[in-house]
Motif scaffolding. Structure first.
Motif, PDB file in Angstrom:
ATOM      1  N   MET B  10     -10.050  42.702  21.370  1.00  0.00           N
ATOM      2  CA  MET B  10      -9.815  41.693  20.919  1.00  0.00           C
ATOM      3  C   MET B  10      -9.751  41.563  19.515  1.00  0.00           C
ATOM      4  O   MET B  10      -9.071  40.827  18.838  1.00  0.00           O
ATOM      5  N   THR B  13      -6.980  43.696  17.759  1.00  0.00           N
ATOM      6  CA  THR B  13      -5.861  43.247  18.151  1.00  0.00           C
ATOM      7  C   THR B  13      -5.404  41.953  17.309  1.00  0.00           C
ATOM      8  O   THR B  13      -4.364  41.785  16.823  1.00  0.00           O
ATOM      9  N   SER B  14      -6.250  41.013  17.402  1.00  0.00           N
ATOM     10  CA  SER B  14      -6.062  39.568  17.223  1.00  0.00           C
ATOM     11  C   SER B  14      -6.159  39.482  15.530  1.00  0.00           C
ATOM     12  O   SER B  14      -5.695  38.181  15.149  1.00  0.00           O
ATOM     13  N   THR B  69       3.859  41.223  17.696  1.00  0.00           N
ATOM     14  CA  THR B  69       3.262  41.163  18.874  1.00  0.00           C
ATOM     15  C   THR B  69       3.497  42.545  19.688  1.00  0.00           C
ATOM     16  O   THR B  69       2.627  43.240  20.250  1.00  0.00           O
ATOM     17  N   SER B 106      -6.634  42.882  26.722  1.00  0.00           N
ATOM     18  CA  SER B 106      -6.261  42.285  25.500  1.00  0.00           C
ATOM     19  C   SER B 106      -5.032  42.109  24.987  1.00  0.00           C
ATOM     20  O   SER B 106      -4.449  41.098  24.386  1.00  0.00           O
ATOM     21  N   ILE B 110      -2.916  38.761  24.159  1.00  0.00           N
ATOM     22  CA  ILE B 110      -2.241  38.401  22.845  1.00  0.00           C
ATOM     23  C   ILE B 110      -0.707  38.006  22.816  1.00  0.00           C
ATOM     24  O   ILE B 110      -0.291  37.237  22.574  1.00  0.00           O
TER      25      ILE B 110
END
Lengths: 244, 269
Positions: B10, B13-14, B69, B106, B110
């Motif tokens: 997370m 990725t975020s 994304t 995750s 997202i």
């Protein structure tokens, strides 16, 4: 149950038609520094990747501490690959956190101290570090674990002689007594002084496994000289497909 | 260990989105406010310039979030497992299953968050140009419209779940395609594309075969549901649930493909 830390039985690995390893049988006990030596393309990296579970054998069996490569063996093996595995965004700190999160045997304090003694700032972004420094960071991470088995793939290949000495000293001073270190390299002169045992690989086969002392006794020469002799008789040794 | 993996994933990725999402929302609001200073053509030239520039910035950022994304989801799997970082990940004392699941979950979080933020941005864009009276009307009319559908909250829950599971199935299809591409010695990216197309064709064939007895064409499921919702047919529940189940089966099937390849046939470059 054997008391060997590593034991390989009839281990073979093929990539398509090419055999990178064929019928490898080796046993390695604890408390040793073992050199995995051989020319380029001899199968050193393939063997290490098999021990790590990064590759699956085509034939034969590998046991590490009596278990097949898996979650348990990964928790006791500390692996230094022959390449950088950092993600661009990470800081040295982030990597230390990752290691201490996933490896119960990771000693953060030791890692911090090693960074300090090499004047590496833990808050620096790994992307911005020089290649040599990145290699040092990776070595610090790997050697800050109290692992049972260290698998070091070409740890001294790309660095200058001063860094080479640092790496060897790190390995010597940081590994615990009941741990084994397996170092693959083709630069024998530099590491000969630290080795207890050597395994010679050529074209995917083990051609010698012997303690350094008995080589000196029996052959009356250094490992380096023996290596040069053995591979001299084979022109273009290891010239086959260089298996990655 | 799974919790740790998921947390790490997370975080990785975020990262970009923690800047991109708020920026998108702020730009949307700004645009909405600027548009609301109505009578565009009678503005001083400088204001018009500001309006145009913020609008272009908003459109570009919106597109960027959409592309990012997709790209981040793909790259976190491709670079994070199949390239150099794989040497780190596959030697952690975790199972391949945990690793794939952490990535899949995750990525879904997202993707869903991006959809929510995107919708909020569009709402924020429209909001300031509506008068308080109009907003009030929407707030009154929306519940009324919903109330006309029996058990609308059940439909809503079902559709949300269907959307999430469907997103997950798409992500897992991409993962499976990349895992299959990894089997090739060379041109792995090209093979991954080919595998994705191959899987899509296979799925169309399966849908076509089953479609004879079970008339759900995947592509217009949302149209189908909305038409039937208005007609108030009971079978709509069945259709939504059936579609959701199909997506769940796809997630499991793609996961099995990934896990098999990455644990038995892994060959990092």
């Amino acid at each position: 149950m054997s008391n060997q830390l590593i034991s390989c039985r009839d281990l073979s690995k093929g990539f398509g038609p090419t055999l990178a390893l064929s019928d490898v049988n080796i046993d390695v006990g604890t408390g040793k520094i073992v050199g995995l030596l051989g020319p380029n393309g001899a199968g050193k990296t393939t063997l290490i990747k098999l021990l790590n579970g990064l590759l699956q054998p085509t034939k034969g069996e590998i046991l590490i501490d009596n278990q097949k490569p898996g979650v348990y063996t990964k928790s006791i093996v500390s692996y230094l690959p022959d390449r950088m595995y950092f993600d661009d965004w990470m800081k040295v700190d982030d990597m230390m956190k990752l290691f201490s999160n996933f490896y119960a045997d990771f000693d953060s304090k030791k890692a911090q101290e090693m960074c300090k003694s090499l004047s590496i700032d833990p808050s620096s972004r790994i992307k911005t570090l020089s290649k040599g420094t990145k290699e040092k960071v990776q070595l610090i991470l790997v050697m800050s674990r109290a692992a049972k088995l260290y698998l070091l793939d070409e740890p001294i290949a790309g660095v200058d002689p001063a860094a080479r000495d640092f790496i060897l000293n790190t390995i010597l001073t940081n590994y615990s007594e009941n741990a084994t270190v397996l170092i693959s390299t083709h630069l024998i002169t530099d590491i000969e002084r630290v080795l207890d045992e050597v395994i010679f690989l050529q074209n995917g086969r083990v051609i010698l496994q012997e303690s350094v002392d008995s080589i000196r006794e029996k052959e009356g020469k250094s490992v380096d000289a023996l290596f040069r002799d053995m591979f001299k008789s084979v022109p273009n040794a290891g010239g086959e497909n260089n298996v990655r | 260990m799974f919790a740790k993996l998921f947390k790490y994933e997370m975080k990785a990725t975020s990262r970009i989105f923690l800047i991109a999402w708020p920026a998108l929302l702020i730009l949307a609001l700004l645009n909405g406010l600027l548009m609301n200073t109505n009578a565009f053509w009678y503005q001083p030239f400088s204001t018009a310039i500001v309006q145009v520039v913020t609008m272009i910035a908003f459109i570009m950022l919106f597109a960027a979030v959409v592309v990012m994304t997709m790209l981040v989801i793909i790259m976190r799997f491709y670079k994070g497992l199949l390239k150099e970082e794989g040497y780190l990940m596959f030697t952690l004392p975790v199972t391949t299953r945990q690793m794939i699941t952490a990535k899949g979950l995750s990525a879904t979080v997202i993707a869903v968050a991006s959809v929510i933020v995107g919708s909020m941005a569009l709402a924020a864009l429209a909001m300031p140009s509506l008068s308080p009276h109009e907003i009030g009307e929407v707030l009154i009319e929306l519940p009324r419209a919903l109330a006309r559908i029996d058990g609308w909250y059940i439909y809503l829950t079902e559709i949300i779940i269907m959307g999430i599971v469907g997103t997950m199935a798409t992500i897992y299809q991409v993962y499976a395609a990349m895992s299959i591409g990894q089997l090739a010695q060379k041109h792995r990216v090209a093979w991954s594309f080919a595998a994705y197309v191959g899987i899509s064709i296979l799925l169309s064939i399966i849908v076509w075969v089953f479609g004879v007895t079970f008339p759900i064409a995947e592509t217009d499921i949302y149209t189908y549901i909305s038409t039937n919702l208005r007609r108030g047919e009971l079978s709509t529940h069945f259709i939504i649930i059936a579609y959701t189940v199909v997506q769940i089966i796809k997630v499991f099937a793609f996961h099995i493909v990934c896990e098999y390849i990455l644990s038995k046939k892994l060959n990092l470059e």
